[in-house]
Design a protein around this motif. Sequence first.
Motif: not given
Length: 318
Positions: A299, A305, A311
């Motif tokens: 990832l 993020v 996520e």
Amino acid sequence: MRRLLISAAAIGLFALPAVAEDYGVLMKTLSNPFWGAMELGVREGAAAVGVNVFVQAVESDQAAEPQLNACNAMLEQPMDAFITAAINSTILLPCLKRANEMGIPVVDLDGNLDHAIAAEAGVEIAFSIGSDNQAAGAQGAEWLVSRLGADATGPVLVIEGLAGNITGQKRATGFAERLQELAPGLEIVASLPGDWDRGKAANITNDILTANPDLVAIFCANDGMALGAVETVFAAGLQDQVTVIGVDGNSDAVKSIMEGRLDASVAQLPYLVGKQAVEMAQMVKAGETVEKFVFVPTLVLTKDVLDAGTEPMLAFVK
């Protein structure tokens, strides 16, 4: 009067408790947060499946001979499986051959062993587990191009891992090949071994910046080296010009990203690697079939993020 004899086993009395299996785990160094997260995964995986683990590590991820000595010493105590993260693809082979001869299955932790080289040395690897390091490097290149654009031009520096280490080689190769495909105007002007060392990476960055003041990006094969590169970039006042990418997604990298210093890290999710290594080793011991190569997903961590927090794989970033 006749006596009725009934065995204790038949009625479940006096049954002895099952003896938990013992797994030896030999890592590189616990001074690196990457391996600290993996150790946590190993211990929690062991607790989940009910096995005992004893973990050993060496002082640094360059201490090849001490790691071989530690490997041989570990075989002096009984174990049912041996999970090892070799510093390079050959150093542990004599020890691992000995483990095989003792009937102990060998697990390659974090994909540090070459199966063909191991087979030539008489070592059978039950399975390798880790990230697809070449794909992780390529993922770093893809993110860089998404940021700079396919038409971007300029010099790029690659800082590799320890010379001869298959993990670092694959990450650097994956990055270089994918970058050439996606943005041929971004030219790798140097690809040098940083030996997993933060200080050495900082010095390499300084030298390449001196020779290439228009440097636009640096890809480092692990986060420790990336943080060294970041220090040099900020000291030179070039943080708005040079994008720095690491690999591992360790706690120090996450902190640096959140502080707006390191731009990105391809997270290898070492916690998940460690946990699944133990769980799958138990499957091998139970006679179940497992794949020879098990890849845990990666990832790309960025500030966006991390700030979003949506996520699902962030749960495995330790």
